[in-house]
Design a protein around this motif. Structure first.
Motif, PDB file in Angstrom:
ATOM      1  N   ALA A   1      -7.107   3.250 -12.228  1.00 11.80           N
ATOM      2  CA  ALA A   1      -6.914   3.731 -10.858  1.00 11.80           C
ATOM      3  C   ALA A   1      -7.917   3.089  -9.893  1.00 11.80           C
ATOM      4  O   ALA A   1      -9.121   3.067 -10.155  1.00 11.80           O
ATOM      5  CB  ALA A   1      -7.045   5.250 -10.812  1.00 11.80           C
ATOM      6  N   GLY A   2      -7.404   2.578  -8.777  1.00 15.58           N
ATOM      7  CA  GLY A   2      -8.256   2.030  -7.729  1.00 15.58           C
ATOM      8  C   GLY A   2      -8.785   0.635  -7.994  1.00 15.58           C
ATOM      9  O   GLY A   2      -9.531   0.097  -7.168  1.00 15.58           O
ATOM     10  N   ARG A   3      -8.418   0.025  -9.096  1.00 19.67           N
ATOM     11  CA  ARG A   3      -8.919  -1.316  -9.421  1.00 19.67           C
ATOM     12  C   ARG A   3      -7.985  -2.383  -8.860  1.00 19.67           C
ATOM     13  O   ARG A   3      -6.786  -2.149  -8.721  1.00 19.67           O
ATOM     14  CB  ARG A   3      -9.067  -1.493 -10.937  1.00 19.67           C
ATOM     15  CG  ARG A   3     -10.126  -0.575 -11.515  1.00 19.67           C
ATOM     16  CD  ARG A   3     -10.471  -0.916 -12.957  1.00 19.67           C
ATOM     17  NE  ARG A   3     -11.568  -0.068 -13.410  1.00 19.67           N
ATOM     18  CZ  ARG A   3     -12.842  -0.322 -13.202  1.00 19.67           C
ATOM     19  NH1 ARG A   3     -13.189  -1.436 -12.572  1.00 19.67           N
ATOM     20  NH2 ARG A   3     -13.779   0.491 -13.629  1.00 19.67           N
ATOM     21  N   PRO A   4      -8.532  -3.569  -8.556  1.00 22.33           N
ATOM     22  CA  PRO A   4      -7.658  -4.655  -8.079  1.00 22.33           C
ATOM     23  C   PRO A   4      -6.661  -5.057  -9.157  1.00 22.33           C
ATOM     24  O   PRO A   4      -6.873  -4.835 -10.346  1.00 22.33           O
ATOM     25  CB  PRO A   4      -8.652  -5.788  -7.779  1.00 22.33           C
ATOM     26  CG  PRO A   4      -9.900  -5.439  -8.520  1.00 22.33           C
ATOM     27  CD  PRO A   4      -9.947  -3.958  -8.610  1.00 22.33           C
ATOM     28  N   TRP A   5      -5.586  -5.697  -8.719  1.00 23.94           N
ATOM     29  CA  TRP A   5      -4.474  -6.004  -9.628  1.00 23.94           C
ATOM     30  C   TRP A   5      -4.905  -6.842 -10.820  1.00 23.94           C
ATOM     31  O   TRP A   5      -4.419  -6.652 -11.923  1.00 23.94           O
ATOM     32  CB  TRP A   5      -3.360  -6.704  -8.858  1.00 23.94           C
ATOM     33  CG  TRP A   5      -3.757  -8.057  -8.312  1.00 23.94           C
ATOM     34  CD1 TRP A   5      -4.267  -8.328  -7.073  1.00 23.94           C
ATOM     35  CD2 TRP A   5      -3.678  -9.313  -8.996  1.00 23.94           C
ATOM     36  NE1 TRP A   5      -4.527  -9.670  -6.938  1.00 23.94           N
ATOM     37  CE2 TRP A   5      -4.164 -10.305  -8.103  1.00 23.94           C
ATOM     38  CE3 TRP A   5      -3.257  -9.698 -10.264  1.00 23.94           C
ATOM     39  CZ2 TRP A   5      -4.239 -11.654  -8.443  1.00 23.94           C
ATOM     40  CZ3 TRP A   5      -3.323 -11.047 -10.620  1.00 23.94           C
ATOM     41  CH2 TRP A   5      -3.813 -12.005  -9.714  1.00 23.94           C
TER      42      TRP A   5
END
Length: 237
Positions: A103-107
């Motif tokens: 969750a909330g991490r870059p792709w």
């Protein structure tokens, strides 16, 4: 967070290093069937470079083994690919359980984590949490990097050795597929929660093989799909 920022981040770096270090004892077992897979890949006319590239891109021991076995058995590339995918459908359940870590991490971090997650580093992360240690995304990635390094090195070594042997069957290498697959199955067993999905999958494969004219590749695909479906219904990871 970029790669440069990760190297400067002490918590991320320490978790990455800890995951890599802690997975090494488990990686020994991965190395054993990695060598076996390398021998099998050579039977499918794959050289060390091709085996290493496959291990890096696919990085799924059981799927690679069953896909190459189907190719050696004469199945088409499409059937081999589907059989490998069906066998590893359990990873959908594992990655779904990591939504908080992703969750909330870059792709690119999500893709990296999904690619590197395995039964071993996923289970290790939760085992360390149960002991009170702080583990998370970078611990998982560190463990995955340790496993993929061992997997690629050993599969390439096995393939390179096999291509140097004039008659692999004379050394009993034709049994390597069976031995490697047994080793992987043993490593995947995580307790009685696995029993019903495994029994259901085996039953579907046997019934489809005995009662239908389906090619073995498609019976394996049915078995993988049914096992994953049963595990999903039961809530097993």
């Amino acid at each position: 967070m970029t790669l440069q920022e990760i190297t400067r981040s002490s918590p991320a770096r320490s978790q990455l290093t800890a995951g890599f270090r802690d997975i090494l004892p488990l990686a020994v077992g991965v190395g054993v069937y990695g060598l076996a897979f390398g021998l099998l890949a050579a039977q499918a006319q794959m050289d060390g470079l091709q085996t290493g590239v496959m291990g890096t891109i696919v990085f799924a021991g059981s799927s690679q083994i069953i896909a190459v076995e189907r190719l050696v058995a004469g199945a088409g590339a499409g059937a081999a690919l589907l059989a490998g995918l069906a066998l590893n459908l359990r990873l959908l359940l594992i990655t779904a359980s990591l939504r908080d870590e992703f969750a909330g991490r870059p792709w690119w971090q999500v893709l990296l984590g999904v690619h590197l997650v395995t039964d071993e580093n996923w289970a290790l992360m939760h085992a360390m949490r149960a002991r009170g240690r702080r583990t998370g995304y970078w611990y998982l990635v560190g463990g995955g990097l340790g496993l993929v390094a061992v997997w690629v090195l050993t599969t390439v070594a096995g393939a390179s050795f096999a291509t140097a042997v004039p008659e692999p069957k004379a050394l009993g290498m034709d049994f390597a597929f069976t031995a490697a697959f047994i080793a992987i199955l043993r490593s995947l067993w995580s307790g009685s929660a696995m029993l019903l999905p495994w029994i259901g999958s085996i039953a579907i494969v046997l019934l489809a093989g005995l009662l239908t004219p389906l090619d073995p590749s498609w019976t394996l695909i049915l078995g993988g799909l049914s096992g994953a479906a049963i595990a999903g219904v039961l809530g097993s990871d």
